[in-house]
Design a protein around this motif. Structure first.
Motif, short mmCIF file in Angstrom:
data_model
loop_
_atom_site.label_atom_id
_atom_site.label_comp_id
_atom_site.label_asym_id
_atom_site.label_seq_id
_atom_site.Cartn_x
_atom_site.Cartn_y
_atom_site.Cartn_z
N GLU A 138 -14.86 34.44 65.59
CA GLU A 138 -15.30 34.34 66.99
C GLU A 138 -14.51 35.29 67.88
O GLU A 138 -15.03 35.77 68.88
CB GLU A 138 -15.13 32.91 67.49
N GLY A 139 -13.27 35.57 67.50
CA GLY A 139 -12.42 36.43 68.33
C GLY A 139 -12.68 37.91 68.12
O GLY A 139 -12.28 38.73 68.93
N GLU A 140 -13.38 38.25 67.00
CA GLU A 140 -13.65 39.66 66.71
C GLU A 140 -14.66 40.23 67.68
O GLU A 140 -15.74 39.67 67.85
CB GLU A 140 -14.15 39.82 65.27
N ARG A 141 -14.33 41.33 68.28
CA ARG A 141 -15.22 41.96 69.27
C ARG A 141 -16.30 42.81 68.62
O ARG A 141 -16.18 43.23 67.48
CB ARG A 141 -14.43 42.83 70.24
N GLY A 142 -17.32 43.07 69.39
CA GLY A 142 -18.35 44.02 68.95
C GLY A 142 -19.62 43.32 68.69
O GLY A 142 -20.43 43.63 67.92
#
Lengths: 165, 197
Positions: free
Chosen positions: B193-197
């Motif tokens: 969930e914290g990974e961007r993009g």
């Protein structure tokens, strides 16, 4: 299925995995915003995983080269047969060695370990995911034939053949 | 991810290729090339080896496309060929290692992937796959197989079933177990969930 007032962990996992909800679960989902939110969240994170896997995967460097005419006569022997033939040849070789020069006791112990290794080769087992990242799991699975991949020809595990279109 | 329009296009190409249209097969192979390559790279850990195996998969597919009975599951069919190719490779590598006492089974670390420590994208990539590998290590072999095909390769349930030659209900059973473990792995979920993009 429903523990207390909400769908349990297992039920939510089944729904996210694509199982159709039973009557009870469907009725509960229809009236429970909490469980709907839980399910949406789980499906959302799984979708995120797919997106990240696609983004972080490598791209091929070389273009595909397809043969102009795939002649059936050029078809090679099935690698499985080649493998079996090689195992049979080694076994025959060992047998001959035994017959000609009966080995002393410790040799037999070593040879049976060798044969055990050969037998393990005929078991189906895939290289573990991401070997470069998980050297330890690779080492353990190499020596554990029971951890083989789901082989459609095997008698255990995923064997039901009835494919649904 | 699996796209509806792309799926229909692949189905049409597969049906034409199965009927003997060579140009349709070439277009199909072109469209599926990167996905099959990624699957093989993921499974072998070597992009060099994956290039060779991918080539083999499409040559074999070209020879056998006439026997394709379900063009709508052509991706599953191709993954099935890739899986067989992996099995053959694993068998041969181990046989070679045993007979010639060689450690060169072609499945070592990917030697051609650059590893610049200052490249942020590369660090993110490595961290992602490290986390995925960590989670996958908690799954049984069958759970890992279906979970990988479904969520890492983006196959639909029917395609996973076609690739593994099992029923969709068998796929769902193993997938449910894997997803239950996934749901229980809050650290992995939070990371994703914290990974961007």
């Amino acid at each position: 299925m429903i523990t207390g007032t909400h769908l349990d962990h297992q039920a939510l996992a089944a729904l996210a995995a694509g199982e159709a909800p039973g009557d009870e679960a469907a009725a509960h989902l229809a009236i429970c915003p909490h469980c709907r939110a839980e399910l949406d969240h789980l499906v959302g994170v799984l979708t995120r995983l797919s997106q990240l896997a696609a983004r972080h995967g490598p791209d091929p460097i070389r273009p595909l080269r397809l043969p102009a005419d795939p002649a059936p006569s050029a078809r090679r022997l099935r690698p499985a047969f080649v493998g079996l033939a090689a195992v049979a040849a080694v076994a025959a070789g060992l047998l001959l060695t035994f017959v000609r020069n009966p080995a002393p006791q410790p040799e037999i112990g070593r040879d049976s370990a060798f044969m055990e290794e050969i037998r393990a080769l005929s078991e189906d087992s895939l290289p573990v995911f991401y070997q470069e990242l998980m050297p330890d799991t690779e080492a353990s699975s190499e020596t554990t034939p029971s951890k083989g991949i789901p082989n459609p020809d095997s008698t255990s595990g995923l064997t039901s053949k009835g494919r649904t279109a | 991810m699996h796209d509806e329009a792309l799926g229909q296009e692949l189905t049409a190409l597969a049906a034409a290729a199965a009927a003997g249209d060579k140009a349709a097969f070439a277009a199909l192979a072109e469209a599926a090339h990167a996905r099959i390559f990624r699957y093989l790279a993921r499974r072998t850990g070597s992009t060099h080896l994956a290039e060779d195996l991918t080539q083999d998969v499409f040559v074999k597919a070209m020879r056998n496309i006439g026997g394709l009975s379900e063009p709508e599951h052509v991706m599953g069919w191709l993954y099935g060929i890739a899986l067989n190719r992996l099995r053959d490779h694993a068998r041969h590598a181990r046989l070679k290692r045993l007979l010639f006492r060689s450690n060169d089974d072609g499945s070592g670390p990917p030697e051609d992937v650059p590893d610049p420590a200052d490249d942020l994208a590369e660090i993110a990539r490595k961290e992602f796959w490290r986390r995925v590998a960590e989670f996958c290590a908690t799954l049984s072999t069958r759970e890992r197989e279906v979970f990988g095909l479904r969520y890492l390769d983006g196959l639909q349930l029917a395609e996973v079933a076609a690739a593994l030659h099992v029923s969709q209900s068998a796929v769902k059973t193993h997938l449910t177990r894997a997803v239950a473990k996934f749901k229980g792995d809050t650290a992995f979920m939070t990371f994703l969930e914290g990974e961007r993009g």
